[in-house]
Design an enzyme around this catalytic site. Structure first.
Site, PDB file in Angstrom:
ATOM      1  N   HIS A 474     -32.557  -7.861   6.023  1.00 54.62           N
ATOM      2  CA  HIS A 474     -33.004  -7.371   7.269  1.00 54.62           C
ATOM      3  C   HIS A 474     -32.338  -5.903   7.837  1.00 54.62           C
ATOM      4  O   HIS A 474     -32.840  -5.440   8.617  1.00 54.62           O
ATOM      5  CB  HIS A 474     -32.450  -8.482   8.314  1.00 54.62           C
ATOM      6  CG  HIS A 474     -33.613  -8.829   9.194  1.00 54.62           C
ATOM      7  ND1 HIS A 474     -34.433  -7.697   9.777  1.00 54.62           N
ATOM      8  CD2 HIS A 474     -34.015  -9.740   9.861  1.00 54.62           C
ATOM      9  CE1 HIS A 474     -35.382  -8.360  10.378  1.00 54.62           C
ATOM     10  NE2 HIS A 474     -34.979  -9.604  10.598  1.00 54.62           N
ATOM     11  N   ASP A 478     -37.750  -5.084   8.006  1.00 53.58           N
ATOM     12  CA  ASP A 478     -38.044  -6.034   9.179  1.00 53.58           C
ATOM     13  C   ASP A 478     -38.973  -6.964   8.749  1.00 53.58           C
ATOM     14  O   ASP A 478     -39.868  -6.783   7.826  1.00 53.58           O
ATOM     15  CB  ASP A 478     -38.448  -5.110  10.437  1.00 53.58           C
ATOM     16  CG  ASP A 478     -37.496  -4.001  10.815  1.00 53.58           C
ATOM     17  OD1 ASP A 478     -36.215  -4.719  10.852  1.00 53.58           O
ATOM     18  OD2 ASP A 478     -37.835  -3.273  11.523  1.00 53.58           O
TER      19      ASP A 478
END
Length: 505
Positions: A474, A478
């Site tokens: 992450h 995204d």
């Protein structure tokens, strides 16, 4: 004359015993009446002393083996006595090779590899070996490999035992030498029998245990319990300190019969040393979880079209190209197509910056009997379907046969792992650092699916469905970008024609 050491009879009704521990190794000096090994019988555990003073020159029975009383389990010779002993797996022997001979060294399997672990010797001391014939197996940080002999001749000395880790260029064995006729004993550890995992990992609760936390029962009793699916915690022991005897378990069998596999409880977990590969995998997985904030997205994809296409083409494809047509190249091709539109997935983070890779170096996780390895299809975006199929099959075969080169197991930018090969719905994989994404393939299953036509009419049909789970870092990717990539991947598998770019036949 050498003195045979035998399995003693520990009582009139005892006819066999199990070696539970060797207190000396081949080459050690032993005094008369000094404890030599430990045994377990139906009645008692005991230390067995040496019948004479001298040198332990041969161990004939490994730990874990059960033998009849009066069986020769070892040989002790008087100090200074020269004994020609046969090379055996149970004892590490060497032939004096001080005069000449060719050193066999731990090879360097790549620029960043500085040590290796001997996992198996394929030849015994005294064996004839040909040039380039496989001599031993090693495990390194990158790859497991078979190492060939540098010369033809007789293996006269093994300097490094199985399980030892040494630096590259360390001498691990000697081939040839003018002293090949005189046998002597090398002071190497005795390889132990591979432990057999118990049927259950649950520790018994109602039987007496010894100071080490082990059941007070003999290997014979535990074997009977395993064969008859018995829970030893349900059997009262009448022996010393609550020990379960052979009579106890046979009496229980006569009164209650055999149990079921679901109720069997045998011994507590055995202690098994981690292999080099297992230790490296453990280290890498912990490092990966600590390094990257893992996030996941799961897509269910209709694979019916691919299933039918493969079924039509597999016989012709294998005959024409010499490789079986599996689902993996279809999936790999779809990854390459989706990666072309969303290259942000093909990234890695290092030194505080994000690297977006121009080439798709596709890692294909391969499960081995002894661990896991990820060979790499380099430049997957430049390959056609046949080349991709051949590369995947070749790397997987050589990974299982320990023929991979170090560079073929490193440098991937995106990894595929088939967690559904055993029937699982999907898995949540751990990133193969420093990659930013990994795709886990779930089990392929037929399901009843609601289909909607162009006019909005619904119908139920049987379709071949498969879950795919994208794990991503992450920090670099995204959720929206992961979703776009997976949507394109799904579309490619469900509708793509595999035309000029991906010709199947």
């Amino acid at each position: 004359m050498p003195t045979d050491v035998i399995m003693p009879q520990m009582g009139e009704s005892i006819f066999e015993g199990t070696i539970t521990k060797w207190l000396k190794k081949a080459g050690d000096t032993v005094e008369k009446d000094e404890p030599l090994f430990e045994i377990s019988t139906d009645k008692v555990d005991a230390e067995i002393p040496s019948p004479t003073a001298g040198v332990l020159i041969e161990i004939k029975v490994p730990v874990g083996a059960t033998v009849q009383v009066n069986t020769v389990v070892a040989v002790v010779a008087e100090s200074g006595e020269v004994v020609a002993a046969p090379a055996q797996n149970a004892a590490a022997l060497s032939i004096d090779a001080t005069a000449g001979g060719t050193d066999v060294v731990m090879p360097q399997m790549g620029e960043s590899i500085f040590e290796g672990t001997i996992t198996k010797w394929l030849k015994n001391v005294g064996d004839r070996v040909e040039k380039d014939e496989t001599l031993f197996e090693i495990s390194t940080d990158k790859v497991d490999a078979e190492i060939p002999s540098p010369e033809a001749g007789v293996l006269t000395q093994i300097k490094v035992p199985v399980g030892a880790t040494v630096q590259v260029n360390t001498v691990v064995a000697v081939i040839g030498g003018s002293g090949a006729s005189g046998a002597s004993v090398a002071n190497l550890p005795v390889p132990l029998a591979k432990p057999v995992a118990p049927a259950s990992e649950s520790a018994p609760t109602s039987v007496s245990v010894n100071a080490d936390g082990q059941l007070r029962s003999s290997p014979l009793v535990r074997r009977i319990a395993k064969e008859n699916s018995l829970n030893l915690s349900q059997i009262a022991g009448t022996g010393s300190n609550g020990r379960i005897t052979k009579d106890d378990i046979l009496k229980h069998l006569s009164q209650h019969g055999a149990g079921s596999a679901s109720t069997a409880t045998l011994a507590p977990p055995q202690v098994v040393p981690m292999s080099k590969m297992r230790a490296i995998i453990a280290q890498r997985m912990v490092e990966s979880v600590r390094t990257s904030p893992h996030a996941y997205t799961v897509y269910k994809i209709d694979m019916t079209r691919i299933v039918k296409l493969r079924e039509r083409q597999k016989a012709t494809f294998e005959k024409k190209h010499g490789v079986k047509l599996t689902y993996m190249p279809f999936i790999a091709a779809a990854v390459v197509e989706a990666m072309g539109k969303f290259p942000i997935i093909n990234a890695s983070m290092g030194d505080g910056v994000i690297h977006y890779h121009p080439n798709v170096h596709l890692g294909i996780a391969v499960a081995l009997d002894w661990g896991l390895i990820v060979p790499v299809v380099r430049g997957a975006e430049t390959r056609d379907f046949v080349s991709l199929s051949r590369a995947i099959a070749d790397l997987a075969d050589r990974a299982r046969s320990k023929k991979l080169l170090p560079d073929e197991a490193s440098g991937s930018t995106f990894t595929l792992t088939n967690s559904g090969v055993f029937g699982g719905e999907f898995g949540t994989p751990i990133l193969n650092q420093p990659e930013s994404a990994i795709l886990a393939i779930g089990g392929l299953k037929k399901e009843a699916v609601v289909l909607t036509d162009s006019e909005g009419n619904d119908a139920i049909a049987i379709r071949s469905m498969q879950h795919y789970c994208l794990g991503f870092d992450h920090r670099t990717i995204d959720g929206g970008e992961a979703g776009k990539f997976m949507s394109e991947f799904k579309k490619t598998l469900e509708t793509f024609t595999f035309g000029e770019r991906w010709v199947i036949d």
